[in-house]
Design an enzyme around this catalytic site. Structure first.
Site, PDB file in Angstrom:
ATOM      1  CD  GLU A  27      -8.149  -7.570  -8.649  1.00 32.89           C
ATOM      2  OE1 GLU A  27      -7.555  -8.581  -8.229  1.00 32.89           O
ATOM      3  OE2 GLU A  27      -7.789  -6.416  -8.357  1.00 32.89           O
ATOM      4  CD  GLU A  58      -0.142  -5.339 -13.885  1.00 29.66           C
ATOM      5  OE1 GLU A  58       0.086  -4.313 -13.204  1.00 29.66           O
ATOM      6  OE2 GLU A  58      -1.207  -5.990 -13.810  1.00 29.66           O
ATOM      7  CE  LYS A 115       0.305  -7.110  -9.129  1.00 26.69           C
ATOM      8  NZ  LYS A 115      -1.106  -7.535  -9.137  1.00 26.69           N
ATOM      9  CD  GLU A 159       0.197 -11.691  -6.886  1.00 26.23           C
ATOM     10  OE1 GLU A 159      -0.126 -10.559  -7.299  1.00 26.23           O
ATOM     11  OE2 GLU A 159      -0.630 -12.517  -6.451  1.00 26.23           O
TER      12      GLU A 159
END
Length: 479
Positions: free
Chosen positions: A268, A323, A326, A332
């Site tokens: 990541e 997203e 999250k 985030e």
């Protein structure tokens, strides 16, 4: 500093193959496909998007059947995950691990090209009570693969966060936490070496930059040209924060034994396009620069670090989508390259090559103070795809080829001699008394020559490498 005659050029022509890396020798770039959201496209549409964007590798956080079925017969390589919640069962019951592999890997392979299993995710940070179960779980999952004759094709690893390190600055001081080093990391590294697998590392320069923006250069964090940071412990000079983070991991690994054969995969990494007021640096332009420059660097075969300069690096960007469910700060929910409607958050490509949008042309403006100018009208439009490498041309932004100062003067001189000799770059402007002779430094002259060569070759893959002496940037070089 350019070649004064043709004798050395003729000798260097013999060494031409040594100056370039083919696409097959470069690292790979994939994407993390998370689904902590309630507004994402269906898996079939997502897979179609990945194919359209040239994304050839994807890392998942589970084994969702609809996703694995959608990936079947696409050629996209897949890493699946055994979640933290299932670690205890997999560690304590080999039968559970076998059933899990049968149900979630063997049932889809080989139509779905599963190549790896991430057992847990950042266990030391997010599931500390399961730390002791991690390597036993990995061992049982691998044993299950071996029983099903899949262990040669599907590798087992587990992503670790940089919080596994007790120290990371300078990189030569990298060391694993005392509670992890002998108890977990050494057994994990032994397992990875024995099974021919790789160490997965989640690395985010954004966090380090955002918390220390007063002392860390943004250019240093975004792979832009910068003055560099000297590690007084090793004598190595660093020009990117990610390199420093990875070399801290390499140093920590070396303190546990000889594990040079264990590759590191960046499982990541990414940069948020938006953040809270206190999240310094969270912006779409910075995300585009970080991811864009990283992709170019990896695909050009120039992803080695100062400690491991010849290492190819496989990287999974985080993440495919923003997203919206999250938890945590705004950042985030804003790491995605795409919005849920499949529009790009910012322009970044997963392929490398020439483009017709900029970087060449006949501009005579100064390129950011490095002492060289654009290449005076070389046509770089409609560049063909690189032969044999599966890497096509992109139409994104501008790109320049600059000298890699950490390569050292000897390597730069050899590459400069080639570029100005058999390579065909026009180096008249960096001869004594010419317009771009000043600044009279190896890096400035090499940057001019390398960029001229790169633009003339249509920016195709391998034309900005020179055995690690050069790399691509997508902002005008500056000192």
């Amino acid at each position: 500093m350019a070649l004064p005659g043709r004798l050395r050029a003729l000798i260097l022509a013999v060494a031409l193959p040594l100056l370039f890396l083919s696409a097959s020798e470069a690292g790979t770039v994939g994407i993390n496909y998370g689904r902590v959201a309630n507004d994402l496209p269906n898996p079939a549409a997502v897979v179609q998007l990945m194919k359209q964007q040239g994304i050839a590798q994807v890392k998942l956080y589970d084994t969702e059947p609809t996703v694995l079925r959608a990936l079947a017969n696409t050629g996209i390589k897949v890493v699946v995950a055994l979640p933290n919640e299932q670690l205890l069962a997999a560690a304590s019951r080999p039968s559970y691990a076998l059933a899990w592999v049968r149900r979630n890997v063997a049932a889809y392979y080989p139509a779905t090209q599963i190549q790896g299993i991430a057992v847990g995710n950042e266990v030391f940070a997010s599931a500390k009570n399961l730390t002791a179960q991690l390597v036993p779980a990995m061992t049982n999952v691998h044993a299950a693969l071996a029983r099903l004759s899949l262990d040669k094709s599907v590798k087992v690893s587990s992503p670790i966060a940089l919080t596994a390190l007790a120290g990371s600055y300078p990189p030569s001081a990298g060391v694993f936490r005392e509670d992890l080093a002998q108890a977990v990391m050494k057994p994990m590294l032994d397992f990875l070496a024995q099974t021919g697998s790789y160490l997965m590392v989640n690395a985010y320069p954004f966090f380090a930059y955002s918390a220390n923006a007063d002392v860390i250069s943004l250019d240093y964090a975004l792979f832009r040209p910068n003055a560099g940071v000297l590690d007084s412990g090793s004598g190595l000079k660093y020009y990117s924060l990610l390199d420093a983070q990875l070399d801290a991991v390499f140093t920590a690994v070396s303190k546990l034994g000889n594990y040079n054969a264990v590759r590191v995969v960046v499982s990541e990494t990414g940069w948020p396009s938006k953040g809270d007021a206190k999240e310094t640096g969270a912006a779409a332009a910075n995300a585009a620069a970080y991811n864009g420059n990283l992709v170019r660097r990896v695909l050009s075969g120039n992803a080695g670090t100062p400690r491991r300069p010849d290492a190819d690096m496989d990287v999974y960007l985080f993440a495919l989508f923003n997203e919206n469910q999250k938890p945590g700060p705004t950042s985030e929910r804003n790491y995605g390259v795409f919005y849920p409607n499949q529009q790009k958050v910012y322009d970044v490509e997963f392929v490398l090559g020439g483009n017709s949008a900029g970087g060449g042309g006949s501009s005579s403006k100064d390129n950011g103070g490095l002492g060289w100018q654009d290449n005076g009208g070389v046509n770089t439009g409609n560049a063909p795809a690189a032969a044999g490498g599966g890497v096509k041309a992109t139409s994104t932004g501008e790109a320049w080829c600059v000298a890699n100062a950490m390569a050292g003067e000897e390597r730069l001189q050899k590459a400069l001699d080639y570029a100005c000799g058999p390579g065909g770059a026009d180096c008249k402007a960096i001869q004594p008394g010419a317009a771009c002779f000043e600044p009279n430094t190896m890096v400035a002259h090499a940057s001019y020559a390398f960029n001229d060569y790169y633009q003339r070759k249509g920016r195709t893959i391998g034309t900005c490498d020179f055995a690690g002496a050069a790399y691509v940037v997508n902002q005008a070089p500056s000192e």
